[in-house]
Design a protein around this motif. Sequence first.
Motif, PDB file in Angstrom:
ATOM      1  N   PHE A 184       9.991  74.807 -31.475  1.00  0.00           N
ATOM      2  CA  PHE A 184       9.663  73.494 -32.024  1.00  0.00           C
ATOM      3  C   PHE A 184      10.910  72.868 -32.663  1.00  0.00           C
ATOM      4  O   PHE A 184      11.213  71.693 -32.440  1.00  0.00           O
ATOM      5  N   GLY A 185      11.643  73.651 -33.441  1.00  0.00           N
ATOM      6  CA  GLY A 185      12.874  73.154 -34.061  1.00  0.00           C
ATOM      7  C   GLY A 185      13.915  72.769 -33.029  1.00  0.00           C
ATOM      8  O   GLY A 185      14.575  71.733 -33.150  1.00  0.00           O
ATOM      9  N   GLY A 186      14.059  73.585 -31.990  1.00  0.00           N
ATOM     10  CA  GLY A 186      15.004  73.266 -30.922  1.00  0.00           C
ATOM     11  C   GLY A 186      14.613  72.007 -30.173  1.00  0.00           C
ATOM     12  O   GLY A 186      15.470  71.174 -29.843  1.00  0.00           O
ATOM     13  N   LEU A 187      13.324  71.848 -29.917  1.00  0.00           N
ATOM     14  CA  LEU A 187      12.831  70.654 -29.229  1.00  0.00           C
ATOM     15  C   LEU A 187      13.126  69.397 -30.045  1.00  0.00           C
ATOM     16  O   LEU A 187      13.533  68.370 -29.496  1.00  0.00           O
ATOM     17  N   ILE A 188      12.948  69.480 -31.349  1.00  0.00           N
ATOM     18  CA  ILE A 188      13.238  68.321 -32.200  1.00  0.00           C
ATOM     19  C   ILE A 188      14.723  67.970 -32.136  1.00  0.00           C
ATOM     20  O   ILE A 188      15.086  66.793 -32.046  1.00  0.00           O
ATOM     21  N   GLU A 189      15.584  68.964 -32.158  1.00  0.00           N
ATOM     22  CA  GLU A 189      17.028  68.688 -32.083  1.00  0.00           C
ATOM     23  C   GLU A 189      17.377  68.050 -30.731  1.00  0.00           C
ATOM     24  O   GLU A 189      18.198  67.138 -30.662  1.00  0.00           O
ATOM     25  N   ILE A 190      16.730  68.491 -29.660  1.00  0.00           N
ATOM     26  CA  ILE A 190      16.950  67.890 -28.341  1.00  0.00           C
ATOM     27  C   ILE A 190      16.455  66.449 -28.332  1.00  0.00           C
ATOM     28  O   ILE A 190      17.130  65.547 -27.824  1.00  0.00           O
ATOM     29  N   LEU A 191      15.282  66.207 -28.927  1.00  0.00           N
ATOM     30  CA  LEU A 191      14.751  64.842 -29.009  1.00  0.00           C
ATOM     31  C   LEU A 191      15.672  63.943 -29.830  1.00  0.00           C
ATOM     32  O   LEU A 191      15.872  62.772 -29.486  1.00  0.00           O
ATOM     33  N   GLN A 192      16.235  64.475 -30.910  1.00  0.00           N
ATOM     34  CA  GLN A 192      17.173  63.679 -31.708  1.00  0.00           C
ATOM     35  C   GLN A 192      18.395  63.291 -30.879  1.00  0.00           C
ATOM     36  O   GLN A 192      18.941  62.212 -31.057  1.00  0.00           O
ATOM     37  N   TYR A 193      18.796  64.147 -29.986  1.00  0.00           N
ATOM     38  CA  TYR A 193      19.957  63.866 -29.135  1.00  0.00           C
ATOM     39  C   TYR A 193      19.613  62.833 -28.052  1.00  0.00           C
ATOM     40  O   TYR A 193      20.384  61.931 -27.772  1.00  0.00           O
ATOM     41  N   ILE A 194      18.412  62.951 -27.474  1.00  0.00           N
ATOM     42  CA  ILE A 194      18.014  62.124 -26.332  1.00  0.00           C
ATOM     43  C   ILE A 194      17.513  60.738 -26.742  1.00  0.00           C
ATOM     44  O   ILE A 194      17.880  59.735 -26.137  1.00  0.00           O
ATOM     45  N   LEU A 195      16.660  60.689 -27.757  1.00  0.00           N
ATOM     46  CA  LEU A 195      16.010  59.431 -28.132  1.00  0.00           C
ATOM     47  C   LEU A 195      16.994  58.487 -28.830  1.00  0.00           C
ATOM     48  O   LEU A 195      17.867  58.934 -29.569  1.00  0.00           O
ATOM     49  N   PRO A 196      16.817  57.197 -28.629  1.00  0.00           N
ATOM     50  CA  PRO A 196      17.751  56.213 -29.219  1.00  0.00           C
ATOM     51  C   PRO A 196      17.399  55.853 -30.666  1.00  0.00           C
ATOM     52  O   PRO A 196      17.322  54.690 -31.021  1.00  0.00           O
ATOM     53  N   PHE A 197      17.166  56.855 -31.506  1.00  0.00           N
ATOM     54  CA  PHE A 197      16.770  56.611 -32.891  1.00  0.00           C
ATOM     55  C   PHE A 197      17.919  56.771 -33.877  1.00  0.00           C
ATOM     56  O   PHE A 197      17.707  56.795 -35.067  1.00  0.00           O
ATOM     57  N   HIS A 198      19.117  56.898 -33.369  1.00  0.00           N
ATOM     58  CA  HIS A 198      20.288  57.078 -34.214  1.00  0.00           C
ATOM     59  C   HIS A 198      20.151  58.289 -35.133  1.00  0.00           C
ATOM     60  O   HIS A 198      20.453  58.232 -36.316  1.00  0.00           O
ATOM     61  N   ARG A 199      19.662  59.379 -34.548  1.00  0.00           N
ATOM     62  CA  ARG A 199      19.595  60.647 -35.258  1.00  0.00           C
ATOM     63  C   ARG A 199      20.593  61.581 -34.591  1.00  0.00           C
ATOM     64  O   ARG A 199      20.818  61.513 -33.389  1.00  0.00           O
ATOM     65  N   ASP A 200      21.188  62.451 -35.369  1.00  0.00           N
ATOM     66  CA  ASP A 200      22.172  63.391 -34.840  1.00  0.00           C
ATOM     67  C   ASP A 200      21.555  64.772 -34.691  1.00  0.00           C
ATOM     68  O   ASP A 200      21.014  65.321 -35.654  1.00  0.00           O
ATOM     69  N   ALA A 201      21.645  65.309 -33.489  1.00  0.00           N
ATOM     70  CA  ALA A 201      21.248  66.692 -33.276  1.00  0.00           C
ATOM     71  C   ALA A 201      22.353  67.566 -33.848  1.00  0.00           C
ATOM     72  O   ALA A 201      23.526  67.354 -33.572  1.00  0.00           O
ATOM     73  N   GLN A 202      21.979  68.518 -34.693  1.00  0.00           N
ATOM     74  CA  GLN A 202      22.975  69.366 -35.339  1.00  0.00           C
ATOM     75  C   GLN A 202      22.604  70.833 -35.199  1.00  0.00           C
ATOM     76  O   GLN A 202      21.453  71.212 -35.434  1.00  0.00           O
ATOM     77  N   LEU A 203      23.584  71.619 -34.833  1.00  0.00           N
ATOM     78  CA  LEU A 203      23.383  73.055 -34.726  1.00  0.00           C
ATOM     79  C   LEU A 203      22.969  73.625 -36.078  1.00  0.00           C
ATOM     80  O   LEU A 203      22.123  74.519 -36.150  1.00  0.00           O
ATOM     81  N   GLY A 204      23.536  73.104 -37.163  1.00  0.00           N
ATOM     82  CA  GLY A 204      23.185  73.569 -38.506  1.00  0.00           C
ATOM     83  C   GLY A 204      21.718  73.370 -38.831  1.00  0.00           C
ATOM     84  O   GLY A 204      21.097  74.212 -39.491  1.00  0.00           O
ATOM     85  N   ASP A 205      21.150  72.261 -38.365  1.00  0.00           N
ATOM     86  CA  ASP A 205      19.715  72.026 -38.564  1.00  0.00           C
ATOM     87  C   ASP A 205      18.899  73.067 -37.811  1.00  0.00           C
ATOM     88  O   ASP A 205      17.925  73.607 -38.335  1.00  0.00           O
TER      89      ASP A 205
END
Length: 140
Positions: free
Chosen positions: A87-108
Motif C-alpha cells: 500500500f505504501g509503495g503504491l502510494i509513492e508510485i501514484l505520487q510519481y504518476i499523478l499530476p498532483f505535484h507530490r514527490d515520490a520519496q524513497l524515505g517515505d
Amino acid sequence: MKADPFVAILAKKKLLISLLILWTILTLYLTLLPTKYIGHFKVYHYDKIGHAAMFMGWTYLLGLFLHFRNKLSNSMLFLTCGSGILFGGLIEILQYILPFHRDAQLGDFVADFIGCAIAYYLLILSRRKFNFSENQATET
C-alpha cells in the motif's frame, strides 16, 4: 476469568472494518492531496514519523480485523505486513504518476516499511495478549 472490555470493543468486526476504511481514506487523502492545499507547516519536519505512524496504524487495524475473524495465522500475519508495505509503495508510485505535484520519496517508503514492521511486532504481542493461537486461525 472476566473479559477485557477493550478486547470486547475491538472484537466488533463492523467497528474494525469501519476504522480500517476511514484510516485508508485518510491515508490516501493526506498522501495524495496536492501540496498547494497543504501549505507549509512545522509538521513537515516530522513527515517520516507521520508516514510510519499512518502505515503502522493501517497495518495494525487490518491485522486486528483478521485476528478477530480467526484468520491471522503466521502466514496471514506476514501477508498483512506485506499488504501495508505494498500500500505504501503504491502510494509513492501514484505520487510519481499523478499530476498532483507530490514527490515520490524513497524515505517515505522506508518510513512506511518501518511502520508496517512495528505493526507486525505489535500484532505478535497482541496475539499473545488476546490468547490467540495459529491453531484457532485454521479452525474456521
